[in-house]
Every structure is written in structure tokens, then in C-alpha cells.
Write a protein that holds these residues in place. Structure first.
Motif, PDB file in Angstrom:
ATOM      1  N   ALA A 231       1.060  20.730  15.401  1.00  9.83           N
ATOM      2  CA  ALA A 231       0.910  22.133  14.893  1.00  9.83           C
ATOM      3  C   ALA A 231       2.403  22.819  14.610  1.00  9.83           C
ATOM      4  N   SER A 232       3.285  22.122  15.105  1.00 13.89           N
ATOM      5  CA  SER A 232       4.882  22.652  14.984  1.00 13.89           C
ATOM      6  C   SER A 232       5.569  22.399  13.753  1.00 13.89           C
ATOM      7  N   GLY A 233       4.636  21.722  12.638  1.00 16.70           N
ATOM      8  CA  GLY A 233       5.202  21.107  11.483  1.00 16.70           C
ATOM      9  C   GLY A 233       5.250  22.527  10.627  1.00 16.70           C
ATOM     10  N   ASP A 234       5.757  22.121   9.347  1.00 21.89           N
ATOM     11  CA  ASP A 234       6.000  23.075   8.403  1.00 21.89           C
ATOM     12  C   ASP A 234       4.473  23.661   7.704  1.00 21.89           C
ATOM     13  N   PRO A 235       4.257  25.096   8.088  1.00 22.56           N
ATOM     14  CA  PRO A 235       2.878  25.670   7.918  1.00 22.56           C
ATOM     15  C   PRO A 235       2.408  25.450   6.465  1.00 22.56           C
ATOM     16  N   ARG A 236       3.275  25.862   5.525  1.00 22.67           N
ATOM     17  CA  ARG A 236       2.887  25.582   4.072  1.00 22.67           C
ATOM     18  C   ARG A 236       2.856  24.141   3.835  1.00 22.67           C
ATOM     19  N   MET A 237       3.642  23.045   4.048  1.00 22.34           N
ATOM     20  CA  MET A 237       3.310  21.754   3.696  1.00 22.34           C
ATOM     21  C   MET A 237       2.274  21.390   4.321  1.00 22.34           C
ATOM     22  N   SER A 238       1.924  21.494   5.527  1.00 23.23           N
ATOM     23  CA  SER A 238       0.846  21.218   6.146  1.00 23.23           C
ATOM     24  C   SER A 238      -0.407  21.853   5.587  1.00 23.23           C
ATOM     25  N   ARG A 239      -0.474  22.824   5.219  1.00 24.66           N
ATOM     26  CA  ARG A 239      -1.501  23.480   4.704  1.00 24.66           C
ATOM     27  C   ARG A 239      -1.851  22.942   3.126  1.00 24.66           C
ATOM     28  N   ASP A 240      -0.726  22.489   2.444  1.00 25.00           N
ATOM     29  CA  ASP A 240      -0.983  21.845   1.186  1.00 25.00           C
ATOM     30  C   ASP A 240      -1.552  20.357   1.447  1.00 25.00           C
ATOM     31  N   MET A 241      -1.116  19.748   2.374  1.00 27.53           N
ATOM     32  CA  MET A 241      -1.410  18.408   2.788  1.00 27.53           C
ATOM     33  C   MET A 241      -2.979  18.334   2.872  1.00 27.53           C
TER      34      MET A 241
END
Length: 369
Positions: A231-241
Motif C-alpha cells: 500500500a506504500s507504493g505510488d497511488p496513481r501508478m498502482s491505481r492504473d495497474m
């Protein structure tokens, strides 16, 4: 006449490599290409001038470019390393400039979409790829060639991918120190939905529960932090993934709900819950673990060596006579005209001294990050 004092370097796999998107993974690929002498020239392409300046200052790439153009026709390797949402637009922007013979690959975490996009664009030698590596810390400043070592790197050729392109992609992955695994794009997306994208949503759900009750944060110790690390990853990049893989992810979520329902029922059946716990322990304990984060800091020097007898002996003798202690030696790759070897040394000072000694002896060396 050849100068005997000139540094000897192995023949590279590629003459000009372009990494489009110089972030954590793209930067790590670029460093691997440079440090392992796999490309004669590595060019970083990014629309952020600040990122390009940082990449050049850190020695991640040899050259930088902010826009595509005619210069791309010189590339015989192009790696698309943009975030998921930008991957297809990047491919469309670069496609008109690519040489027909260039090997093109990507590092995105979802494969079916980009594979279809590249086929529609007519990029013949495209091999979709996904290195299963990463970090909560993003950006080129955290790029490391070692990030890719021992990582599973999935290659997902389509029905139209030339076998020669797949062979080149496998060779590239192996020389970067990773382990190539080949499967169809759809199969990859279904698998990562379970082992990567589902855990991300689960960690979000758990962290949201803590956010809504401050008492829970007082008790959220190491186990909870480990479970919710992604959950500490980049929110926008994780959302797109996860959005890009939503079809496969919905199927994985459905299976996950069934597992939770079964475990809830097992709360009233202690023997069944014990069986479930034992199965979970066996499965978890059998998973391969690469403990990169637990290893002590490395002080490494990579040395290019010609494919001639006694080259390892010449290196070790030169350093031994100077009193530099070699703690570890690893042969990284041997190609037709030579390869590279990694020397594990005791300190940054030893890396500096060894570099000077071996450079004076005619070897090309590079410190490894």
C-alpha cells in the motif's frame, strides 16, 4: 595497430539501446545494460527534463533525449518503461521512428493490452515483458542493476512474435541476471491478478480499516506492516495497474471472497481451521525468497574481460599484488568476444583502488550499484 594499453571490452549484445521512461525499473534496466557491458550506448528518453538530468548525473545512461525523432532509427533495442497508463500512448509516439529490425520490449505489469497495441501498430519484433521486481521507493534515484538480479522476468510473446525476437529477449533477460519465464499474455494477466494486484487491494482494505479507527493504529505492529507493505507504493501508478487488469482481477477477487467465506465457516470447526493453517504454512514456507533487502551492502566492481586464457588470473594477480582482498567473484556473462565478471570487495575504497589498478592494466571497469 591495436594499443595494448587500451581497455578491452566484450562485444555488446546491442549497439544502441533506448530506455523510454527512466524511472525505477527503466533506470535499473539502463544500469544493467551499462554495467554488464550489454550495450555500447544507452540513451534515456523521458518527457521530464529533471529526470533526464538526474539520470545523466547518476551515470544511469550515456545520453538523454526529451522527444522521439529520427535518432531512434539507430536503436537496435528499445525498452518501454513508462507507467501503465502511459505505455500505449508512448508506443504510438515511438512506433513511426523505430527501425524494423529493432528488438522492442516493455516492463509493464499487464500484458494483453500492450501486446494488442503493438500488433496493431505493426511493430514486428515486439516481445512483451514484465520483470517481477520493484520497490516502494520509486524514481531513478533508487534504480539499481541489482534490483533485477534473480528476479523472474515474464516474457509474453503473441502468436505473431518472431522466434528470433523471443530468443533475443530471453538472452537480454538472462544477461541482466534475471530468470526468463515464457507464457501467453492472458495467462500472465490472470496470474499476476492473484499474486500481485489482489494483494494490493487487500492491503488497501486493511489500511482503510486502520484509518477509520485510530485505536487500531496503536496495535498495528510488524506483522500488519509486512502484510500491507504494497500500500506504500505510488497511488496513481498502482491505481492504473489494477484498473488495466480489472477483468482478471475481478475473477481473482471472486475466488478470494470464497476463500474468506470458507475460513469464516472454519471458525466453528477448529480441526478444519487447523488443516487450513497447516496448508497455508506449507505453501508459504515453500515459496522461493530472494533476500535482497537483508543482504549486507555490496562493494562491487564489474570488469570487462576478453575471451582469452588466464584473464581471471590476470585480474586476481594484479589486485593480489596490490593488497586488495577479493571476497567474491562471479562470472556475469561470456560472449563470443568476451564477457564480464563481478568482484566483491571489502569497502568503497577497495573498489576505487581496484578500479585504478585494473584500468592501468588495460581492463575496462565499472562500479556497480
Amino acid at each position: 595497430m591495436t594499443d595494448p594499453a587500451a581497455p578491452v571490452t566484450p562485444a555488446p549484445l546491442f549497439d544502441t539501446a533506448v530506455v523510454a521512461g527512466v524511472g525505477l525499473i527503466g533506470g535499473s534496466v539502463a544500469l544493467g545494460l551499462r554495467q554488464r557491458f550489454l550495450a555500447r550506448r544507452v540513451i534515456g528518453l523521458d518527457n521530464s527534463v529533471e529526470v533526464l538530468r538526474e539520470a545523466e548525473a547518476l551515470g544511469v545512461v550515456d545520453e538523454v533525449r526529451a522527444t522521439p525523432g529520427e535518432w531512434l532509427r539507430d536503436a537496435d533495442l528499445v525498452v518501454l518503461a513508462a507507467p501503465m497508463r502511459s505505455l500505449a500512448p508512448l508506443a504510438r509516439e515511438l512506433a513511426p521512428w523505430l527501425s524494423r529490425g529493432a528488438l522492442v520490449t516493455d516492463v509493464g505489469s499487464v500484458k494483453a493490452g500492450i501486446a494488442a497495441e503493438m500488433e496493431a501498430l505493426g511493430v514486428r519484433n515486439f516481445v512483451a515483458g514484465h520483470p517481477m521486481a520493484g520497490s516502494e521507493r520509486g524514481g531513478v534515484t533508487h534504480a539499481r542493476a541489482g534490483l533485477l538480479e534473480n528476479a523472474v522476468w515474464v516474457l509474453t510473446p503473441s502468436d505473431h512474435t518472431p522466434l528470433t525476437a523471443l530468443s533475443k529477449a530471453r538472452t537480454l533477460v538472462e544477461h541482466l541476471g534475471a530468470a526468463p519465464v515464457v507464457m501467453p499474455p492472458d495467462a500472465h494477466d490472470q496470474l499476476v491478478a492473484t499474486v500481485s494486484h489482489l494483494p494490493y487491494l487487500a492491503s488497501l482494505a486493511l489500511t482503510h480499516m486502520v484509518a477509520r479507527d485510530e485505536r487500531l493504529s496503536l496495535l498495528a505492529a510488524g506483522g500488519f506492516r509486512d502484510l500491507t507493505r504494497v500500500a506504500s507504493g505510488d497511488p496513481r501508478m498502482s491505481r492504473d495497474m489494477v484498473v488495466e487488469n480489472r477483468s482478471a482481477l475481478r475473477e481473482a477477487l471472486s475466488r478470494f471472497r470464497r476463500q474468506l467465506d470458507r475460513l469464516e465457516a472454519d471458525l466453528d470447526e477448529p480441526d478444519d481451521l487447523l488443516d487450513a493453517a497447516q496448508e497455508g504454512k506449507r505453501t508459504r514456507d515453500s515459496l522461493p525468497v530472494v533476500k535482497r533487502s537483508l543482504l549486507p551492502p555490496k562493494h562491487d566492481l564489474v570488469v570487462a574481460v576478453p575471451d582469452r586464457p588466464n584473464q581471471i588470473g590476470a585480474v586476481t594477480q594484479a589486485l593480489g599484488e596490490a593488497g586488495v582482498n577479493i571476497k567474491d567473484i562471479e562470472v556475469l556473462a561470456i560472449r563470443e568476444e568476451g564477457g564480464a565478471m563481478r568482484l566483491g570487495l571489502e569497502s568503497p575504497e577497495d573498489v576505487r583502488r581496484a578500479g585504478e589498478i585494473l584500468s592501468a592494466a588495460g581492463f575496462e571497469v565499472r562500479a556497480r550499484g
